[in-house]
Design a protein around this motif. Structure first.
Motif, PDB file in Angstrom:
ATOM      1  N   ILE A 358       0.853  -1.187   0.000  1.00 19.90           N
ATOM      2  CA  ILE A 358       0.000   0.000   0.000  1.00 19.90           C
ATOM      3  C   ILE A 358       0.890   1.239   0.000  1.00 19.90           C
ATOM      4  N   GLY A 359       0.668   2.125  -0.958  1.00 17.22           N
ATOM      5  CA  GLY A 359       1.470   3.333  -1.064  1.00 17.22           C
ATOM      6  C   GLY A 359       1.060   4.392  -0.060  1.00 17.22           C
ATOM      7  N   ARG A 360       1.806   5.494  -0.024  1.00 19.06           N
ATOM      8  CA  ARG A 360       1.538   6.570   0.934  1.00 19.06           C
ATOM      9  C   ARG A 360       0.158   7.182   0.735  1.00 19.06           C
ATOM     10  N   SER A 361      -0.347   7.167  -0.508  1.00 21.63           N
ATOM     11  CA  SER A 361      -1.654   7.753  -0.790  1.00 21.63           C
ATOM     12  C   SER A 361      -2.808   6.825  -0.409  1.00 21.63           C
ATOM     13  N   GLY A 362      -2.501   5.579  -0.014  1.00 17.18           N
ATOM     14  CA  GLY A 362      -3.546   4.639   0.366  1.00 17.18           C
ATOM     15  C   GLY A 362      -3.971   3.711  -0.743  1.00 17.18           C
ATOM     16  N   SER A 363      -3.321   3.764  -1.886  1.00 17.68           N
ATOM     17  CA  SER A 363      -3.657   2.881  -3.000  1.00 17.68           C
ATOM     18  C   SER A 363      -2.849   1.583  -2.906  1.00 17.68           C
ATOM     19  N   ILE A 364      -3.487   0.479  -3.253  1.00 17.07           N
ATOM     20  CA  ILE A 364      -2.785  -0.800  -3.303  1.00 17.07           C
ATOM     21  C   ILE A 364      -1.946  -0.826  -4.581  1.00 17.07           C
ATOM     22  N   GLU A 365      -0.639  -0.877  -4.418  1.00 23.75           N
ATOM     23  CA  GLU A 365       0.289  -0.759  -5.543  1.00 23.75           C
ATOM     24  C   GLU A 365       0.828  -2.110  -6.027  1.00 23.75           C
ATOM     25  N   GLY A 366       0.607  -3.155  -5.259  1.00 22.24           N
ATOM     26  CA  GLY A 366       1.107  -4.450  -5.670  1.00 22.24           C
ATOM     27  C   GLY A 366       0.547  -5.557  -4.806  1.00 22.24           C
ATOM     28  N   LYS A 367       0.573  -6.769  -5.344  1.00 18.15           N
ATOM     29  CA  LYS A 367       0.104  -7.947  -4.615  1.00 18.15           C
ATOM     30  C   LYS A 367       1.026  -9.114  -4.938  1.00 18.15           C
ATOM     31  N   GLN A 376      12.472  -3.358  -4.781  1.00 26.79           N
ATOM     32  CA  GLN A 376      12.455  -2.310  -5.797  1.00 26.79           C
ATOM     33  C   GLN A 376      11.175  -1.485  -5.709  1.00 26.79           C
ATOM     34  N   LEU A 377      10.028  -2.151  -5.524  1.00 23.48           N
ATOM     35  CA  LEU A 377       8.753  -1.442  -5.418  1.00 23.48           C
ATOM     36  C   LEU A 377       8.726  -0.577  -4.175  1.00 23.48           C
ATOM     37  N   ILE A 378       9.202  -1.095  -3.059  1.00 25.23           N
ATOM     38  CA  ILE A 378       9.224  -0.312  -1.826  1.00 25.23           C
ATOM     39  C   ILE A 378      10.087   0.933  -1.992  1.00 25.23           C
ATOM     40  N   ARG A 379      11.245   0.788  -2.599  1.00 22.46           N
ATOM     41  CA  ARG A 379      12.130   1.943  -2.822  1.00 22.46           C
ATOM     42  C   ARG A 379      11.413   3.009  -3.672  1.00 22.46           C
ATOM     43  N   GLU A 380      10.717   2.554  -4.711  1.00 21.46           N
ATOM     44  CA  GLU A 380      10.017   3.499  -5.571  1.00 21.46           C
ATOM     45  C   GLU A 380       8.903   4.237  -4.820  1.00 21.46           C
ATOM     46  N   LEU A 381       8.195   3.529  -3.953  1.00 25.26           N
ATOM     47  CA  LEU A 381       7.065   4.134  -3.231  1.00 25.26           C
ATOM     48  C   LEU A 381       7.554   5.060  -2.117  1.00 25.26           C
ATOM     49  N   LEU A 382       8.714   4.767  -1.544  1.00 32.33           N
ATOM     50  CA  LEU A 382       9.246   5.631  -0.490  1.00 32.33           C
ATOM     51  C   LEU A 382       9.752   6.943  -1.076  1.00 32.33           C
TER      52      LEU A 382
END
Length: 382
Positions: A358-367, A376-382
């Motif tokens: 879940i990204g900072r905006s509250g959207s589910i970004e991956g499953k 890699q996804l976490i780094r991009e979202l941070l």
């Protein structure tokens, strides 16, 4: 999910098919190099297991049972010696002979029963796969930290190869009671091999075995379980559809207790990058996956990563012991309702482990993102 109990954690059942006109059958054999003189016959019914007979081997290791068969239906038995078990599938008129040297579950031979030979073939698939997993797990324990990610990936690949081998067996033998047996086979200290997302295989076996064994209590138990699984999936899909139509929230909120009874709300982490993880302490690779998440948590927590981990265990003691033993530093919660837990239904979790990012905006970004892709996804979202 537990209405049908087969005791498969050590591959230990005997299926015995009986006819009304022939109510006794012979099961005999010889066990060599085993210092136990007692052999037990354990009947396994949906929901319970009962030792129904026992015999002593003679001075050369020979034993023999006269088995009273329930009229007209398959019956499951465990042939036990020193906590080891041999699986047999017997049809009316068969006389089974079993021989083993040393460890009976790994060295035995069986004749006089085609179904029992199939049981042995399934067992060989299992033992070969678990030996591979044990070897990989040992490598993980002895490996340098920078090699462990690849080992975790190898473990996951080996696990799913073993599962694919089982699926191939089931698809090739859908009307066999050995395939029904395979559905409930499990790894040591693991949950069921097959979860809610595998309902297609449960349905295949239930429909196929139902044609050949329409009044079998085992088939009836399986059919009841299939109906329950399909009902849960329908409910989960309805909830998921409603979530997609609801523009007020990006993900369903959760509020669950930790091991001390303190309540934790998922939405309290709003504004952070959240790894929502569903797990059970009983799966064989749970420790490996938690170790992998621990590295991510230590690396990125100070930058805004939070982990909200939902246990789907039913056993409070096993879950608490795992959490304490592994010293998990993030929020880990559980309501001990297993697959009936509302978070499992809300997020349409059909197997564990399952994760959502879940990204900072509250959207589910991956499953179900793992390993290097997850980092890699976490780094991009941070």
């Amino acid at each position: 999910m537990r209405d049908f109990v087969i005791g498969l954690s050590v591959l230990g059942s005997c299926l015995l098919a009986a006819g009304c006109s022939r109510d006794t059958r012979a099961v005999s054999g010889r066990l060599v190099g085993n210092d136990s003189t007692m052999v037990y016959l354990e009947q396994v019914l949906p929901g319970r297991q009962v030792v129904v007979d026992s015999v002593s081997t003679d001075d050369k290791g020979y034993f023999s049972f006269k088995v009273k068969l329930p009229a007209g239906e398959p019956t499951i038995y465990n042939l036990l010696c020193k906590d080891e078990r041999i699986p047999l599938l017997v049809s009316p008129g068969e006389k089974i002979k079993v021989h083993a040297v040393g460890s009976i579950t790994r060295s035995y031979s069986v004749e006089g029963s085609d179904g029992s030979v199939e049981m042995k073939r399934l067992g060989e698939i299992f033992f070969e796969g678990t030996a591979r997993l044990d070897s990989i797990f040992e490598r993980y324990n002895n490996a340098h930290e920078n090699l462990r990610e690849d080992i975790v990936r190898n473990y996951r690949d080996a696990y799913y190869k073993l599962k694919r081998d089982h699926i191939a067996f089931i698809v090739s033998n859908p009307g066999s009671l050995v395939s029904l047996y395979a559905l409930y086979q499990r790894l040591p200290n693991d949950d069921l091999f097959y979860g809610a997302n595998d309902v297609i295989y449960y349905r295949l076996v239930a429909d196929s075995t139902g044609k050949y064994f329409p009044t079998s209590p085992y088939v009836a138990a399986l059919q009841k379980e299939v109906e329950t699984m399909e009902g849960k999936l329908r409910l989960a899909n309805l909830i998921e559809d409603k979530m997609q139509d609801d523009n007020e929230v990006d993900y369903p909120d959760l509020e669950l207790p930790d091991m001390y009874g303190n309540m934790h709300r998922l939405s309290s982490l709003a504004g952070k990058v959240i790894l929502l993880d569903f797990w059970t302490s009983t799966t064989a690779d749970s420790r490996l996956l938690n170790a992998e998440m621990r590295e991510l948590y230590d690396r990125y927590h100070s930058q805004g990563l939070e982990i909200y981990q939902v246990g789907v265990d039913r056993s409070r003691s096993e879950w608490v012991l795992a959490v304490q033993d592994q010293k998990l530093p993030w929020i880990t919660v559980n309501d001990f309702k297993g697959s009936a837990s509302s978070p499992v239904i809300l997020y349409n979790v059909q197997e564990v482990p399952t994760n959502f990012i879940i990204g900072r905006s509250g959207s589910i970004e991956g499953k179900n993102v793992w390993g290097g892709e997850l980092e890699q996804l976490i780094r991009e979202l941070l």
